[in-house]
Scaffold this motif. Structure first.
Motif, short mmCIF file in Angstrom:
data_model
loop_
_atom_site.label_atom_id
_atom_site.label_comp_id
_atom_site.label_asym_id
_atom_site.label_seq_id
_atom_site.Cartn_x
_atom_site.Cartn_y
_atom_site.Cartn_z
N PRO A 189 -1.38 19.54 5.22
CA PRO A 189 -1.56 20.05 3.85
C PRO A 189 -0.24 20.52 3.23
CG PRO A 189 -3.27 20.94 5.28
CD PRO A 189 -2.30 20.21 6.18
N GLY A 190 0.01 20.07 2.01
CA GLY A 190 1.19 20.50 1.29
C GLY A 190 2.48 19.81 1.68
N THR A 191 2.44 18.87 2.63
CA THR A 191 3.65 18.16 3.03
C THR A 191 3.80 16.87 2.23
OG1 THR A 191 2.60 16.94 4.84
CG2 THR A 191 3.48 19.14 5.34
N GLN A 192 4.99 16.29 2.31
CA GLN A 192 5.31 15.17 1.45
C GLN A 192 6.10 14.09 2.17
OE1 GLN A 192 7.72 17.46 -1.17
NE2 GLN A 192 6.05 18.06 -2.52
N THR A 193 5.92 12.87 1.73
CA THR A 193 6.85 11.78 2.00
C THR A 193 7.68 11.60 0.74
OG1 THR A 193 5.32 10.69 3.53
CG2 THR A 193 7.05 9.33 2.54
N LEU A 194 9.00 11.58 0.88
CA LEU A 194 9.89 11.58 -0.28
C LEU A 194 10.78 10.33 -0.27
CD1 LEU A 194 11.11 15.30 -0.14
CD2 LEU A 194 9.30 14.35 -1.58
N ILE A 195 10.81 9.63 -1.39
CA ILE A 195 11.66 8.45 -1.55
C ILE A 195 12.40 8.58 -2.87
CG2 ILE A 195 11.65 5.95 -1.92
CD1 ILE A 195 9.22 5.80 -0.07
N GLY A 196 13.72 8.35 -2.84
CA GLY A 196 14.55 8.51 -4.03
C GLY A 196 14.49 7.33 -4.98
N ASP A 197 15.66 6.90 -5.45
CA ASP A 197 15.76 5.89 -6.49
C ASP A 197 16.47 4.62 -5.99
OD1 ASP A 197 14.81 7.91 -8.20
OD2 ASP A 197 16.85 8.53 -8.74
N ASN A 198 16.11 3.50 -6.61
CA ASN A 198 16.84 2.23 -6.42
C ASN A 198 16.85 1.75 -4.97
OD1 ASN A 198 18.05 1.77 -9.22
ND2 ASN A 198 18.74 3.85 -8.77
N VAL B 177 0.87 -1.18 0.00
CA VAL B 177 0.00 0.00 0.00
C VAL B 177 0.90 1.23 0.00
CG1 VAL B 177 -1.79 1.27 1.22
CG2 VAL B 177 -1.82 -1.24 1.23
N ILE B 178 0.87 1.97 -1.07
CA ILE B 178 1.77 3.10 -1.28
C ILE B 178 0.96 4.40 -1.34
CG2 ILE B 178 3.60 4.06 -2.72
CD1 ILE B 178 4.19 1.25 -1.56
N GLY B 179 1.28 5.34 -0.46
CA GLY B 179 0.69 6.66 -0.53
C GLY B 179 -0.68 6.79 0.09
N HIS B 180 -1.01 5.93 1.04
CA HIS B 180 -2.30 6.05 1.71
C HIS B 180 -2.21 7.08 2.85
CE1 HIS B 180 -6.38 4.97 2.42
NE2 HIS B 180 -6.31 3.84 1.74
N GLU B 181 -3.35 7.27 3.53
CA GLU B 181 -3.42 8.27 4.61
C GLU B 181 -2.43 7.95 5.73
OE1 GLU B 181 -7.33 8.76 6.13
OE2 GLU B 181 -8.20 9.31 4.19
N PRO B 182 -1.84 8.98 6.34
CA PRO B 182 -0.91 8.76 7.44
C PRO B 182 -1.63 8.28 8.69
CG PRO B 182 -1.36 11.09 7.20
CD PRO B 182 -2.00 10.41 6.03
N GLN B 183 -0.91 7.58 9.53
CA GLN B 183 -1.45 7.16 10.84
C GLN B 183 -1.22 8.29 11.84
OE1 GLN B 183 -1.01 2.37 10.85
NE2 GLN B 183 0.92 3.48 10.93
N ASP B 184 -1.96 9.36 11.66
CA ASP B 184 -1.83 10.56 12.47
C ASP B 184 -3.24 11.04 12.78
OD1 ASP B 184 -1.62 13.23 13.37
OD2 ASP B 184 0.27 13.52 12.32
N LEU B 185 -3.58 11.09 14.06
CA LEU B 185 -4.95 11.46 14.45
C LEU B 185 -5.28 12.89 14.06
CD1 LEU B 185 -5.16 9.79 17.99
CD2 LEU B 185 -6.07 8.93 15.81
N GLY B 186 -4.28 13.71 13.80
CA GLY B 186 -4.53 15.08 13.40
C GLY B 186 -4.80 15.25 11.91
N TYR B 187 -4.61 14.18 11.14
CA TYR B 187 -4.82 14.27 9.69
C TYR B 187 -6.30 14.21 9.39
CZ TYR B 187 -4.61 13.20 4.72
OH TYR B 187 -4.78 13.21 3.35
N LYS B 188 -6.79 15.14 8.57
CA LYS B 188 -8.23 15.24 8.28
C LYS B 188 -8.53 15.10 6.79
CE LYS B 188 -8.85 16.09 12.64
NZ LYS B 188 -9.34 15.00 13.53
N GLY B 189 -7.65 14.44 6.07
CA GLY B 189 -7.92 14.19 4.66
C GLY B 189 -7.44 15.27 3.71
N GLU B 190 -6.64 16.23 4.22
CA GLU B 190 -6.16 17.30 3.36
C GLU B 190 -5.19 16.76 2.30
OE1 GLU B 190 -6.22 18.81 7.72
OE2 GLU B 190 -5.53 17.02 6.63
N GLU B 191 -5.01 17.55 1.24
CA GLU B 191 -4.10 17.13 0.18
C GLU B 191 -2.65 17.17 0.66
OE1 GLU B 191 -2.64 18.32 -4.34
OE2 GLU B 191 -4.57 19.08 -3.56
N SER B 192 -2.00 16.04 0.60
CA SER B 192 -0.57 15.90 0.86
C SER B 192 -0.08 14.82 -0.09
CB SER B 192 -0.30 15.54 2.32
OG SER B 192 -0.94 14.31 2.65
N GLN B 193 1.22 14.66 -0.18
CA GLN B 193 1.75 13.86 -1.27
C GLN B 193 2.71 12.76 -0.82
OE1 GLN B 193 3.41 17.20 -3.52
NE2 GLN B 193 1.86 16.85 -5.09
N THR B 194 2.85 11.79 -1.72
CA THR B 194 3.93 10.81 -1.67
C THR B 194 4.67 10.88 -2.99
OG1 THR B 194 2.49 9.36 -0.37
CG2 THR B 194 4.51 8.40 -1.22
#
Length: 264
Positions: A101-110, A64-81
């Protein structure tokens, strides 16, 4: 060649798929997803909303890639993977998007994510990293290039793991692990990752300089600032040693201890 989508898969009309993408049986691709050329989602894989996958990634069954964070403060706002190229996500891997909102999880290459490993919200991972089975990264963790997080390791939120560092199996890091070092137990900086450095082409002279600095920082019994000053003033400060010094000095959580217990 256009994307191949199995009839039992679901791909939201607002998703964008590159050339030669393969979407396997019962896979799910949410809205506002971008999937780069040559990426393969195997059966039952799930890609959540606002996720971007680069080229030639492989997503194994049940990941499962890019699903909602396990954070009780998250309310479905747009954020990215945001994920680069040529990564492998094995069975049961979970990667969560940013928690605000507007924050990201970032993963590089390989990078290689083995079975049931977890990358929480807002993590930043470099390239050529391995997470072994059951490795768990809490939120806001940063991992440098070619680090190895061994099986069933736990990394506390906001911890940084330096390049070429290694966490031994079952260990935990609640403090930063400097580049080139091995973390064992809980916050115990045990040794230099000599095998990993040699495998990646580090010459004996480069390794020797890192070891000399390591001995002063983690074995001399000096306080941390005094040890860093001694390295800076008395040893060969190669590019690698400078990387260690800068990493340690930038630490906000503190670094693990070379004496088997956390530094104060």
């Amino acid at each position: 060649m256009a994307a191949q989508i199995h009839p039992s898969a679901y791909v939201d009309p607002r998703a964008r798929l590159g050339e030669q993408v393969i979407i396997g049986p019962q896979a799910f691709v949410d809205a506002d997803v971008v999937i780069g050329d040559g990426t393969h989602l195997m059966h039952g894989a799930h890609v959540g909303r606002w996720t971007t996958l680069g080229r030639n990634n492989r997503i194994f069954p049940g990941a499962v890639i890019g699903h909602e964070p396990q954070d009780l403060g998250y309310k479905g706002e747009e954020s990215q993977t945001l994920i680069g190229d040529a990564n492998v996500f094995r069975e049961g891997v979970t990667v969560h998007r940013g928690n605000r909102p507007g924050t990201q999880t970032l993963i590089g290459d390989n990078n290689y994510f083995m079975v049931n490993s977890h990358v929480a919200h807002n993590c930043v991972l470099g390239n050529h990293i391995i997470l072994v089975n059951g490795a768990l990264l809490a939120g806001h963790v940063e991992i440098g290039d070619r680090a190895i997080i061994s099986g069933n390791c736990q990394v506390h939120q906001f911890v940084r793991i330096g390049a070429f560092a290694m966490l031994r199996g079952g260990s935990g890091a609640a403090k930063d692990v400097p580049p080139f070092c091995i973390n064992d137990g809980l916050n115990w900086i045990r040794a230099i990752n000599t095998v990993g450095l040699k495998r990646n082409g580090y010459t004996p002279d480069r390794v020797r300089a890192i070891k000399e600095a390591f001995k002063v920082i983690f074995r001399s019994g000096l306080g941390l600032e005094a040890a860093l000053d001694k390295v800076q003033g008395e040893l060969r400060v190669t590019e690698d040693v400078q990387e260690m010094l800068e990493f340690i000095r930038a630490s906000k959580r503190g670094i693990g201890s070379g004496r088997g217990s956390s530094r104060e």
